[in-house]
Write an enzyme that holds these catalytic residues in place. Sequence first.
Site, PDB file in Angstrom:
ATOM      1  N   ASP A  53      11.238  20.082 -23.749  1.00 19.49           N
ATOM      2  CA  ASP A  53      13.335  19.726 -24.391  1.00 19.49           C
ATOM      3  C   ASP A  53      13.908  19.685 -22.968  1.00 19.49           C
ATOM      4  O   ASP A  53      13.236  20.518 -22.211  1.00 19.49           O
ATOM      5  CB  ASP A  53      13.498  20.634 -25.600  1.00 19.49           C
ATOM      6  CG  ASP A  53      14.805  19.252 -26.105  1.00 19.49           C
ATOM      7  OD1 ASP A  53      15.120  18.626 -25.655  1.00 19.49           O
ATOM      8  OD2 ASP A  53      14.754  20.330 -26.392  1.00 19.49           O
ATOM      9  N   ASN A 104      11.424  10.301 -33.166  1.00 17.24           N
ATOM     10  CA  ASN A 104      11.455   9.922 -31.641  1.00 17.24           C
ATOM     11  C   ASN A 104      11.848   8.380 -31.729  1.00 17.24           C
ATOM     12  O   ASN A 104      12.233   7.050 -31.020  1.00 17.24           O
ATOM     13  CB  ASN A 104      10.119  10.217 -30.520  1.00 17.24           C
ATOM     14  CG  ASN A 104      10.935  11.914 -30.119  1.00 17.24           C
ATOM     15  OD1 ASN A 104       9.559  12.316 -29.135  1.00 17.24           O
ATOM     16  ND2 ASN A 104      12.109  12.103 -30.491  1.00 17.24           N
TER      17      ASN A 104
HETATM   18  C1  FPP Z   1      11.806  15.611 -24.809  1.00 16.47           C
HETATM   19  O1  FPP Z   1      13.863  15.286 -23.921  1.00 16.47           O
HETATM   20  C2  FPP Z   1      11.168  15.503 -24.263  1.00 16.47           C
HETATM   21  C3  FPP Z   1      10.687  14.159 -25.255  1.00 16.47           C
HETATM   22  C4  FPP Z   1      11.004  13.732 -25.802  1.00 16.47           C
HETATM   23  C5  FPP Z   1       9.270  13.811 -24.961  1.00 16.47           C
HETATM   24  C6  FPP Z   1       8.130  14.025 -23.894  1.00 16.47           C
HETATM   25  C7  FPP Z   1       7.949  13.677 -22.825  1.00 16.47           C
HETATM   26  C8  FPP Z   1       7.047  13.639 -21.482  1.00 16.47           C
HETATM   27  C9  FPP Z   1       7.414  15.374 -21.309  1.00 16.47           C
HETATM   28  C10 FPP Z   1       6.863  12.828 -20.291  1.00 16.47           C
HETATM   29  C11 FPP Z   1       5.721  11.966 -20.435  1.00 16.47           C
HETATM   30  C12 FPP Z   1       4.563  12.858 -21.673  1.00 16.47           C
HETATM   31  C13 FPP Z   1       3.453  13.064 -20.859  1.00 16.47           C
HETATM   32  C14 FPP Z   1       2.605  13.834 -21.654  1.00 16.47           C
HETATM   33  C15 FPP Z   1       2.890  11.609 -19.944  1.00 16.47           C
HETATM   34  P1  FPP Z   1      14.702  14.563 -24.266  1.00 16.47           P
HETATM   35  O2  FPP Z   1      14.522  12.978 -24.243  1.00 16.47           O
HETATM   36  O3  FPP Z   1      14.973  14.679 -25.837  1.00 16.47           O
HETATM   37  O4  FPP Z   1      16.218  15.081 -24.036  1.00 16.47           O
HETATM   38  P2  FPP Z   1      17.403  16.110 -24.608  1.00 16.47           P
HETATM   39  O5  FPP Z   1      17.306  16.705 -25.233  1.00 16.47           O
HETATM   40  O6  FPP Z   1      17.651  16.166 -23.107  1.00 16.47           O
HETATM   41  O7  FPP Z   1      17.633  14.218 -24.735  1.00 16.47           O
END
Ligand code: FPP
Length: 236
Positions: A16, A64
């Site tokens: 996250d 998501n």
């Molecule tokens: C949460 O951060 C993360 C995600 C929704 C996606 C996770 C994806 C990756 C780490 C990159 C790609 C993965 C692979 C396996 C190549 P957020 O966007 O919810 O952050 P925030 O809470 O700060 O908005």
Amino acid sequence: MPPKPTVPEHIAVIMDGNGRWAKERGLPRREGHRAGAESVRECVEACKQLGVKYLTLYAFSSENWSRPADEVSALMNLLERFLEQKAEEMMKQNVRLRAIGHLDRLPEKTRNKLRDAMARTADNTAMTLVLALSYGSREEITEAARAMVHEAVEGRLVPGDVTPELVASHLYTADLPDPDLLIRTSGELRVSNFLLWQISYSEIVIYKKFWPDFKQADLFAAVEEYQARHRRFGGL
Ligand code: FPP
């Protein structure tokens, strides 16, 4: 001599904070996800070094899908590139790729690349990397309940057959051990519909830092914290 601390067999991670990491730097959110993909690489490598057998990453939740279309498509592109670029490395490292979730919802191109990478690495034995994609725990448990009701209607199941083991065998994770350790970054104290059944006894380690700042040393520190805890599984 004190007993040798055990390495967790299965680590699960809620990655996250990509968006906030990008915001802090005045960058678009997709740059946070791109940097997050680099942390994925670090984390896989650290687990491999330690001898962790299973690593499950929450890469895309059912929720998501409600993000803006351009962010969803940036995440799918990133995943496709990851699958293309890392398949070779996974072969070298003897890492098997698996995926859990409602995979039919993924765009066809993403699904095909995922299927190819899973087929290519299917016989690897050192470690299993499990990507949770379009994953939601309530959906998973609901699907399991639906499948069991079907079996009951067809006369293959009676109420007395329904045990925790039977439920577990109907989950996406039927052939995986439960996570020993759950790591979450960005300081939030929530499990966000991730592996609700499977984390019943997992040790939880929360990091304040955002996922793109999560490095190998952080993974090692989380494992040390896990080893320092005394797991009793409800006993004494
Ligand atoms: C949460 O951060 C993360 C995600 C929704 C996606 C996770 C994806 C990756 C780490 C990159 C790609 C993965 C692979 C396996 C190549 P957020 O966007 O919810 O952050 P925030 O809470 O700060 O908005």
